[in-house]
Structure formats: C-alpha cells, structure tokens
Design an enzyme around this catalytic site. Structure first.
Site, PDB file in Angstrom:
ATOM      1  N   GLY A 152       2.409   2.209  10.844  1.00 49.15           N
ATOM      2  CA  GLY A 152       3.371   3.301  10.726  1.00 49.15           C
ATOM      3  C   GLY A 152       4.041   3.675  12.034  1.00 49.15           C
ATOM      4  O   GLY A 152       4.699   4.718  12.128  1.00 49.15           O
ATOM      5  N   GLU A 193      -5.479  -4.944  10.281  1.00 52.66           N
ATOM      6  CA  GLU A 193      -4.449  -3.941  10.540  1.00 52.66           C
ATOM      7  C   GLU A 193      -4.762  -3.223  11.857  1.00 52.66           C
ATOM      8  O   GLU A 193      -5.559  -2.268  11.866  1.00 52.66           O
ATOM      9  CB  GLU A 193      -4.416  -2.908   9.413  1.00 52.66           C
ATOM     10  CG  GLU A 193      -4.125  -3.488   8.047  1.00 52.66           C
ATOM     11  CD  GLU A 193      -3.538  -2.447   7.091  1.00 52.66           C
ATOM     12  OE1 GLU A 193      -2.442  -2.675   6.597  1.00 52.66           O
ATOM     13  OE2 GLU A 193      -4.179  -1.402   6.884  1.00 52.66           O
ATOM     14  N   LYS A 212       0.113   4.188  -0.313  1.00 59.65           N
ATOM     15  CA  LYS A 212      -0.557   5.377   0.255  1.00 59.65           C
ATOM     16  C   LYS A 212      -0.288   6.581  -0.664  1.00 59.65           C
ATOM     17  O   LYS A 212      -0.252   6.412  -1.875  1.00 59.65           O
ATOM     18  CB  LYS A 212      -0.105   5.588   1.707  1.00 59.65           C
ATOM     19  CG  LYS A 212      -0.267   4.297   2.535  1.00 59.65           C
ATOM     20  CD  LYS A 212      -0.103   4.475   4.008  1.00 59.65           C
ATOM     21  CE  LYS A 212      -0.290   3.135   4.712  1.00 59.65           C
ATOM     22  NZ  LYS A 212      -0.219   3.230   6.164  1.00 59.65           N
ATOM     23  N   GLU A 228      -6.940   4.747   7.773  1.00 60.84           N
ATOM     24  CA  GLU A 228      -6.685   6.172   7.484  1.00 60.84           C
ATOM     25  C   GLU A 228      -7.897   6.809   6.818  1.00 60.84           C
ATOM     26  O   GLU A 228      -8.194   7.984   7.053  1.00 60.84           O
ATOM     27  CB  GLU A 228      -5.413   6.300   6.622  1.00 60.84           C
ATOM     28  CG  GLU A 228      -4.171   6.007   7.454  1.00 60.84           C
ATOM     29  CD  GLU A 228      -3.007   5.421   6.676  1.00 60.84           C
ATOM     30  OE1 GLU A 228      -2.997   5.460   5.440  1.00 60.84           O
ATOM     31  OE2 GLU A 228      -2.086   4.897   7.353  1.00 60.84           O
ATOM     32  N   GLY A 264       4.983   1.241   4.634  1.00 59.48           N
ATOM     33  CA  GLY A 264       6.311   1.833   4.445  1.00 59.48           C
ATOM     34  C   GLY A 264       7.298   0.925   3.726  1.00 59.48           C
ATOM     35  O   GLY A 264       8.006   1.371   2.803  1.00 59.48           O
ATOM     36  N   ASN A 321       0.877  -1.175   0.000  1.00 57.65           N
ATOM     37  CA  ASN A 321       0.000   0.000   0.000  1.00 57.65           C
ATOM     38  C   ASN A 321       0.913   1.223   0.000  1.00 57.65           C
ATOM     39  O   ASN A 321       1.477   1.571   1.032  1.00 57.65           O
ATOM     40  CB  ASN A 321      -0.902  -0.016   1.244  1.00 57.65           C
ATOM     41  CG  ASN A 321      -1.814   1.200   1.297  1.00 57.65           C
ATOM     42  OD1 ASN A 321      -1.829   2.017   0.379  1.00 57.65           O
ATOM     43  ND2 ASN A 321      -2.571   1.321   2.388  1.00 57.65           N
ATOM     44  N   SER A 366       3.426  -2.139  10.389  1.00 59.04           N
ATOM     45  CA  SER A 366       4.872  -2.176  10.671  1.00 59.04           C
ATOM     46  C   SER A 366       5.502  -3.529  10.322  1.00 59.04           C
ATOM     47  O   SER A 366       6.428  -3.968  11.008  1.00 59.04           O
ATOM     48  CB  SER A 366       5.151  -1.796  12.123  1.00 59.04           C
ATOM     49  OG  SER A 366       4.736  -0.466  12.362  1.00 59.04           O
ATOM     50  N   HIS A 420      -9.622   1.220   4.780  1.00 57.38           N
ATOM     51  CA  HIS A 420      -8.360   1.428   5.495  1.00 57.38           C
ATOM     52  C   HIS A 420      -8.600   2.381   6.668  1.00 57.38           C
ATOM     53  O   HIS A 420      -9.383   3.321   6.569  1.00 57.38           O
ATOM     54  CB  HIS A 420      -7.296   1.997   4.541  1.00 57.38           C
ATOM     55  CG  HIS A 420      -5.924   1.929   5.122  1.00 57.38           C
ATOM     56  ND1 HIS A 420      -5.489   2.834   6.068  1.00 57.38           N
ATOM     57  CD2 HIS A 420      -4.911   1.054   4.938  1.00 57.38           C
ATOM     58  CE1 HIS A 420      -4.248   2.501   6.432  1.00 57.38           C
ATOM     59  NE2 HIS A 420      -3.884   1.424   5.761  1.00 57.38           N
TER      60      HIS A 420
HETATM   61  P1  13P Z   1       2.964   0.286   7.657  1.00 56.24           P
HETATM   62  O1  13P Z   1       3.478  -1.001   7.074  1.00 56.24           O
HETATM   63  O2  13P Z   1       3.727   1.496   7.169  1.00 56.24           O
HETATM   64  O3  13P Z   1       2.842   0.228   9.153  1.00 56.24           O
HETATM   65  O4  13P Z   1       1.476   0.495   7.089  1.00 56.24           O
HETATM   66  C1  13P Z   1       0.593  -0.555   7.150  1.00 56.24           C
HETATM   67  C2  13P Z   1      -0.607  -0.174   6.371  1.00 56.24           C
HETATM   68  O5  13P Z   1      -1.336   0.725   6.760  1.00 56.24           O
HETATM   69  C3  13P Z   1      -0.863  -0.887   5.121  1.00 56.24           C
HETATM   70  O6  13P Z   1      -2.128  -0.617   4.633  1.00 56.24           O
END
Ligand code: 13P
Length: 249
Positions: free
Chosen positions: A172, A166, A11, A96, A234, A9, A212, A94
């Site tokens: 993150g 998640e 983002k 976010e 990430g 992802n 993460s 998601h």
């Molecule tokens: P990270 O791997 O950066 O923690 O993000 C996870 C995520 O939100 C994937 O959709």
C-alpha cells in the site's frame, strides 16, 4: 509445472453490491479472454457466498478464519462456515493481521491445520518490515514465519499451500520491491522448502509476490523465474487494472 496464480485481496473494501458489480465485471472480462492463470478473489466474509456463485472463472478466498473449530466465540467465522459458502482458499498471516490483531506464528499453526483438515487451501503470507530489511534480517524473519507455521505439515499438505511473499514496506505504499529483490527472496523461500522437503515439493509450490503490484510493474516482476504470480491489494479493486495484471504473465 507450477501453477500461475493471481489473487486479489480486497481487504475491507466494497459493500456487497459494489463487490458483486466488481466480480461480475471481472467475470465478463475473463469470459471473453483466455488465460492459464488461476484467478482468486479474496473478499470479505459477507461477500463469499455471493461472489463464489458468480463465475467459475475465479475461485474465492476468505481473508482470515477462526483458530477455533466451533462454539462460543462471538464474532468469529469458522473454516467449516467458509467452506460452506463455496470458498476454496483462506489467506492467512497477512501482515495487517499480524500487526493489528497480534496474530503470531503459533496462532497461525492452528488456523493452517483447520483450513487443511476442512479442505480449504491456504495462501500463507510472510514478509519483513523495513527495519528488518535495513538491518539485514529479512531472510531470517521470513524463514521463521514459514518454519514456525508450516514446517509441521506433510509434503501432501504443503501441496495445498500457496506462499505469498509480501514485504511490509511495499504494501500500500506505492514502493514495489525490485524484481531482483523479489526473485532473491522467492528463490530463498524455495530453497528452505528444499532443505526441509527435498526437491519435488518446492518445485510444485507457487510463490506469489505482493506489495504495490500494478499493471505498470507486473510484467517485470512476473518475468522472474521464482515468481509464480501475485497477491494484489489496491489494484484488485478495479476490474481493468486487475485483468491487466492477470494478462501480464
Ligand atoms: P497493495 O497491492 O495495495 O500494496 O497490497 C498488497 C497486499 O497487501 C495484498 O495482500
């Protein structure tokens, strides 16, 4: 046998030229190695067409879609537009988007239905806040996110859905859920699908872990029975890190 899936992802990262470079790099790595893992890249809308044309070693996913079919919805992107780029998946729900765009389970029902009727597969995200885990409500929260957005679907439709667990506190932050915490929640998620659909549907359902996940912890998390892959933020922005995660199975 359940499909193993590693989805990136991206983002809101990488401009088109950077994203193209990353996808090309990844394509080269995947061409020179062999894996039985399905690789998906969740890229910004502006990159879907280009990235989808780069390789058949990965599929491409959007990160959201409109809840409307078409019409006067300035700035929105429809499922039919996404499909026309060559994308195969849409990430929905998601955390976010739930947090910053107030997406709720009722909005998600509309989006899930549009995706499935337009032949796009869904990567449906669920997961609790830290406060919800601390107060012992994490199972209930995840159950309601799944029940309210997905349990109107038929068994055939569920076969075109992938779940991504998640935990919001792990996204993150560098804090990963322990493999035991991931396994516990994944087994729970499978059990609620069993209660609703019987044994066959959940046995074929891929449940990904996200939060993460990186080369140093991927193998341990993926070693758990009910963890069928990962949704990677990430670490999907670097071709080497992402390919190490793919190879961690
Ligand atoms: P990270 O791997 O950066 O923690 O993000 C996870 C995520 O939100 C994937 O959709």
């Amino acid at each position: 046998m359940r499909k193993k899936i590693i989805a990136g992802n991206w983002k809101m990262n990488k401009n088109l030229s950077e994203g193209t470079d990353l996808a090309n790099e990844l394509s080269e790595i995947l061409t020179s190695s062999s894996t039985d893992v399905e690789v998906i890249l969740g890229v910004p809308f502006t990159h879907l067409d280009k990235v989808a044309s780069i390789s058949d070693k990965f599929s491409v996913s959007a990160q959201n879609c409109s809840a409307q079919e078409s019409g006067a919805y300035t700035g929105e992107i429809s499922t039919k537009m996404i499909l026309s780029t060559g994308a195969k998946y849409v990430i929905l729900g998601h955390s976010e988007r739930r947090a910053y765009h107030q997406e709720n389970n009722a909005d998600l029902v509309k989006k899930v239905d549009l995706c499935l009727s337009d032949n796009l597969k869904v990567i449906y995200c669920c997961g609790e806040l830290l406060s919800e885990r601390d107060s012992g409500n994490h199972f209930e929260i995840v159950k309601s996110q799944i029940e309210e957005a997905l349990f109107h679907l038929s068994a055939e439709q569920i076969s075109r859905v992938v779940i991504a667990y998640e935990p919001v506190w792990a996204i993150g932050t560098g804090v990963t859920a322990s493999s035991a915490q991931a396994q516990e929640m994944h087994a729970y998620i499978r059990s609620i699908f069993t209660d609703k659909y019987g044994v066959d549907v959940p046995q074929a359902l891929s449940i990904l872990y996200g939060g993460s996940c990186k080369p140093s912890n991927a193998q341990e998390i993926f070693s758990k029975e009910d963890v069928d892959g990962g949704l990677i933020g990430g670490a999907s922005l670097n071709a080497n890190d992402f390919s190490q995660i793919i190879n961690a199975f």
